[in-house]
Design an enzyme around this catalytic site. Sequence first.
Site, PDB file in Angstrom:
ATOM      1  N   ARG A  93      11.817  43.199  50.631  1.00 38.91           N
ATOM      2  CA  ARG A  93      11.831  44.016  49.418  1.00 38.91           C
ATOM      3  C   ARG A  93      12.282  45.439  49.670  1.00 38.91           C
ATOM      4  O   ARG A  93      13.156  45.950  48.963  1.00 38.91           O
ATOM      5  CB  ARG A  93      10.433  44.033  48.772  1.00 38.91           C
ATOM      6  N   THR A  94      11.684  46.109  50.643  1.00 41.60           N
ATOM      7  CA  THR A  94      11.992  47.521  50.832  1.00 41.60           C
ATOM      8  C   THR A  94      13.453  47.713  51.217  1.00 41.60           C
ATOM      9  O   THR A  94      14.157  48.548  50.646  1.00 41.60           O
ATOM     10  CB  THR A  94      11.067  48.146  51.900  1.00 41.60           C
TER      11      THR A  94
ATOM     12  N   LYS B  39      18.287  47.937  73.895  1.00 40.36           N
ATOM     13  CA  LYS B  39      18.791  48.388  75.197  1.00 40.36           C
ATOM     14  C   LYS B  39      18.000  49.587  75.710  1.00 40.36           C
ATOM     15  O   LYS B  39      18.311  50.131  76.770  1.00 40.36           O
ATOM     16  CB  LYS B  39      20.266  48.769  75.078  1.00 40.36           C
TER      17      LYS B  39
ATOM     18  N   ARG C 154      12.444  52.189  58.795  1.00 40.20           N
ATOM     19  CA  ARG C 154      11.143  51.535  58.965  1.00 40.20           C
ATOM     20  C   ARG C 154      10.938  51.275  60.452  1.00 40.20           C
ATOM     21  O   ARG C 154      11.863  50.847  61.156  1.00 40.20           O
ATOM     22  CB  ARG C 154      11.072  50.214  58.200  1.00 40.20           C
TER      23      ARG C 154
ATOM     24  N   HIS D  92       3.697  54.631  53.713  1.00 41.52           N
ATOM     25  CA  HIS D  92       4.802  53.900  53.083  1.00 41.52           C
ATOM     26  C   HIS D  92       5.111  54.642  51.778  1.00 41.52           C
ATOM     27  O   HIS D  92       4.822  54.166  50.681  1.00 41.52           O
ATOM     28  CB  HIS D  92       4.387  52.457  52.804  1.00 41.52           C
TER      29      HIS D  92
END
Length: 305
Positions: A51-52, A80, A101, A129
């Site tokens: 969703r986000t 890496k 995120r 959030h």
Amino acid sequence: MRHIMSPLDFTTEELDKLFDLANDIENNPRKYAHACDGKILATCFYEPSTRTRLSFESAMTRLGGQVIGFSDANSSSASKGESVADTIRVISCYADICAMRHPKEGAPIVAAEHSRIPVINAGDGGHQHPTQTLTDLLTIRSMKHKLNNFTIGLCGDLKFGRTVHSLIDALVRYDSIRFIFISPEELRVPDYITEMLKEKNIPYEEVIRLENVMPELDVLYMTRVQRERFFNEEDYIRLKDFYILDTDKLALAKEDMLILHPLPRVNEIAVEVDNDPRAAYFNQAQYGVYVRMALILTLLGITVE
């Protein structure tokens, strides 16, 4: 240049302007269809999201901009060993704004400190959030026509739920908000939150049974028990179905109560509830696009006449 790491980064007056803009976008989408022509959003998602991430991508696309990025740390140079600081320095060369995120709390703050473009915290661990909180506030304001003088019940995982923590932080700035925290003992809201509420003389109550407080609620904010936040699979299995909102429980609620959920839903809201007019969680997802469109425009300093 401005970043957003927490919903508290905006004053309530600034939030009102942001929400007014989001509502104007909702009502006049064509007006904003080319507002971000030539602009690029980078979505840097170090942990899974549907969703986000898609909401951000939809928001930028609807504004006429383009999107680049990655949806998993394993598909980025983080695999890496590249640091967040170095990643954002490079992304700053490619994009005009970044949504990040990360599973580690504070990682987007590190990115913002080294970035030459606005950074939006799209969720960092169990911490914050903010764009989900903006979505929640816009949904309540649009459907209840106010952001004060109501009782909100937050139900489920209140310990690890970053959406819950952010929403509480944001709502305490509005008048006459009463909180009811509904959770098992193991998933109670952290002490620092209840201590903050005590200091501010904001009324709250902690209960275990949802049925006992349902008639008092103006807003019910359901959350899932998050498997990814548990160290012990047995604990997750024991608690995952602790609360299930069904039509029997809903019969105890006010006729105009609002049911919110940040999604994804697992078992905590029965599918039969979806047809109830009080179920607002899919409207909430739509409002998430509008508020992210408004946020992108605001952080880029773009105005549309």
